[in-house]
Design a protein around this motif. Structure first.
Motif, short mmCIF file in Angstrom:
data_model
loop_
_atom_site.label_atom_id
_atom_site.label_comp_id
_atom_site.label_asym_id
_atom_site.label_seq_id
_atom_site.Cartn_x
_atom_site.Cartn_y
_atom_site.Cartn_z
N ILE A 149 3.35 2.74 0.90
CA ILE A 149 2.12 2.51 0.14
C ILE A 149 1.63 1.07 0.34
O ILE A 149 0.43 0.81 0.44
CB ILE A 149 2.34 2.83 -1.34
N ALA A 150 2.57 0.14 0.46
CA ALA A 150 2.19 -1.25 0.73
C ALA A 150 1.48 -1.35 2.07
O ALA A 150 0.49 -2.08 2.21
CB ALA A 150 3.42 -2.15 0.70
N ASP A 151 1.97 -0.62 3.08
CA ASP A 151 1.31 -0.62 4.39
C ASP A 151 -0.13 -0.14 4.28
O ASP A 151 -1.04 -0.73 4.88
CB ASP A 151 2.06 0.30 5.37
N VAL A 152 -0.33 0.92 3.51
CA VAL A 152 -1.66 1.52 3.38
C VAL A 152 -2.65 0.54 2.77
O VAL A 152 -3.77 0.36 3.27
CB VAL A 152 -1.60 2.81 2.55
N PHE A 153 -2.24 -0.12 1.69
CA PHE A 153 -3.16 -1.06 1.03
C PHE A 153 -3.36 -2.34 1.83
O PHE A 153 -4.43 -2.94 1.80
CB PHE A 153 -2.66 -1.38 -0.38
N THR A 154 -2.34 -2.74 2.56
CA THR A 154 -2.46 -3.96 3.37
C THR A 154 -3.35 -3.74 4.59
O THR A 154 -4.12 -4.63 4.98
CB THR A 154 -1.07 -4.45 3.82
N ASN A 155 -3.24 -2.54 5.20
CA ASN A 155 -3.99 -2.24 6.42
C ASN A 155 -4.90 -1.03 6.21
O ASN A 155 -4.97 -0.13 7.06
CB ASN A 155 -3.02 -1.97 7.58
N LYS A 156 -5.58 -1.01 5.09
CA LYS A 156 -6.35 0.18 4.71
C LYS A 156 -7.44 0.53 5.72
O LYS A 156 -7.74 1.72 5.92
CB LYS A 156 -6.94 0.00 3.31
N ALA A 157 -8.06 -0.47 6.34
CA ALA A 157 -9.11 -0.17 7.32
C ALA A 157 -8.56 0.62 8.50
O ALA A 157 -9.23 1.51 9.04
CB ALA A 157 -9.75 -1.47 7.81
N ASP A 158 -7.34 0.32 8.91
CA ASP A 158 -6.71 1.03 10.02
C ASP A 158 -6.38 2.47 9.64
O ASP A 158 -6.61 3.40 10.42
CB ASP A 158 -5.44 0.32 10.47
N TYR A 159 -5.86 2.65 8.44
CA TYR A 159 -5.44 3.99 8.03
C TYR A 159 -6.61 4.89 7.66
O TYR A 159 -6.45 6.12 7.60
CB TYR A 159 -4.44 3.90 6.86
N SER A 160 -7.78 4.32 7.42
CA SER A 160 -8.93 5.14 7.08
C SER A 160 -9.49 5.88 8.29
O SER A 160 -10.26 6.82 8.15
CB SER A 160 -10.04 4.28 6.45
N SER A 161 -9.09 5.45 9.47
CA SER A 161 -9.64 6.03 10.70
C SER A 161 -8.70 7.01 11.38
O SER A 161 -9.03 7.54 12.44
CB SER A 161 -10.02 4.92 11.69
N LYS A 162 -7.52 7.25 10.79
CA LYS A 162 -6.58 8.17 11.43
C LYS A 162 -5.82 8.97 10.38
O LYS A 162 -5.68 8.56 9.23
CB LYS A 162 -5.59 7.40 12.30
N GLU A 163 -5.33 10.12 10.81
CA GLU A 163 -4.55 10.98 9.93
C GLU A 163 -3.10 10.55 10.00
O GLU A 163 -2.57 10.27 11.07
CB GLU A 163 -4.70 12.44 10.36
N PHE A 164 -2.44 10.50 8.85
CA PHE A 164 -1.05 10.05 8.84
C PHE A 164 -0.31 10.72 7.68
O PHE A 164 -0.93 11.32 6.79
CB PHE A 164 -0.98 8.52 8.69
N GLU A 165 0.99 10.60 7.72
CA GLU A 165 1.84 11.16 6.66
C GLU A 165 2.37 10.03 5.79
O GLU A 165 2.66 8.93 6.28
CB GLU A 165 3.00 11.96 7.25
#
Length: 244
Positions: A149-165
């Motif tokens: 969850i820390a990764d998601v909030f820290t790099n949210k722009a990156d994760y918004s453009s791809k599907e991940f688990e």
């Protein structure tokens, strides 16, 4: 003597009139403040497993509202804060479709601006971006390289453009709000106080389940009526579930 008494009487009338004039604006102001309160009278009550559905009368109009499940009686007068309008909403828990219904966050038997610390009821946290800090007690061990969850909030722009688990423990669930289940998960990580990720899904899970969801996150999602998310994973698929 008569003239003196008449003069005194006139003075008293003027003083009394002045006091009344000075008092009326304050009373009018208080009346205006009171009329600005959102308030309704309950005319019918239907209890569901998650929500309490109320038919109410407000400003001479009848409407339906939904609040977090609580004891409410016909004739109760309740004050409320914000309402989120839903159209053609079908409630599975009572098997009824409402042409229009309003989901209300907080209700109180007293005006909210008088006793903000004693507000009663309130909509479940299906629409709130975070849970209370006291609930941030989840700890799970993740393999190296697994998304946190820390990764998601820290790099949210990156994760918004791809599907991940992402894997976490369910800390809150609200079912069938706006046709979706709203799931809060935590994994013991976070940044800047953001330790809780909200996920919308059709899958059914329970508090305490260890789950893996797959999906994309949406940034700065605004559902209206004050329900705003910096980060939310929408329409996610449940990959796995370990029941607690």
């Amino acid at each position: 003597m008569y003239k003196e008494r008449f003069f005194i009487l006139v003075i008293l009338v003027i003083i009394f009139s002045s006091c009344v004039r000075n008092k009326n604006p304050q009373q009018m102001q208080q009346s205006v403040i009171q009329t600005k309160q959102n308030v309704f009278e309950v005319t019918d009550v239907i209890q569901g497993s998650t929500y309490t559905y109320l038919q109410v009368k407000e400003n001479m109009q009848d409407r339906w509202v939904a609040i977090a499940k609580k004891e409410v009686n016909k004739g109760d007068v309740l004050y409320y804060d914000e309402a989120l309008q839903m159209t053609d909403f079908h409630s599975k828990e009572i098997d009824r479709t409402f042409d229009v219904i309003y989901f209300i966050n907080t209700v109180s038997k007293t005006p909210l601006n008088q006793q903000p610390a004693t507000m009663e009821g309130g909509m479940p946290a299906a629409h709130s971006g975070k849970v209370a800090a006291k609930d941030a007690e989840v700890e799970i061990t993740k393999p190296e390289g697994e998304v946190s969850i820390a990764d998601v909030f820290t790099n949210k722009a990156d994760y918004s453009s791809k599907e991940f688990e992402i894997r976490g423990v369910v800390v809150k669930v609200n079912e069938q709000v706006m046709g979706k289940n709203w799931v809060h998960i935590q994994d013991g990580t976070g940044t800047g106080g953001n330790f809780d990720l909200t996920i919308t899904t059709q899958a059914k899970v329970q508090v305490g389940d260890e789950v893996v969801f797959k999906g994309k996150i949406t940034l700065e999602k605004d559902f209206g009526a004050g329900y705003f998310y910096d980060v939310i994973m929408e329409d996610a698929s449940l990959i796995s579930k370990k029941v607690s």
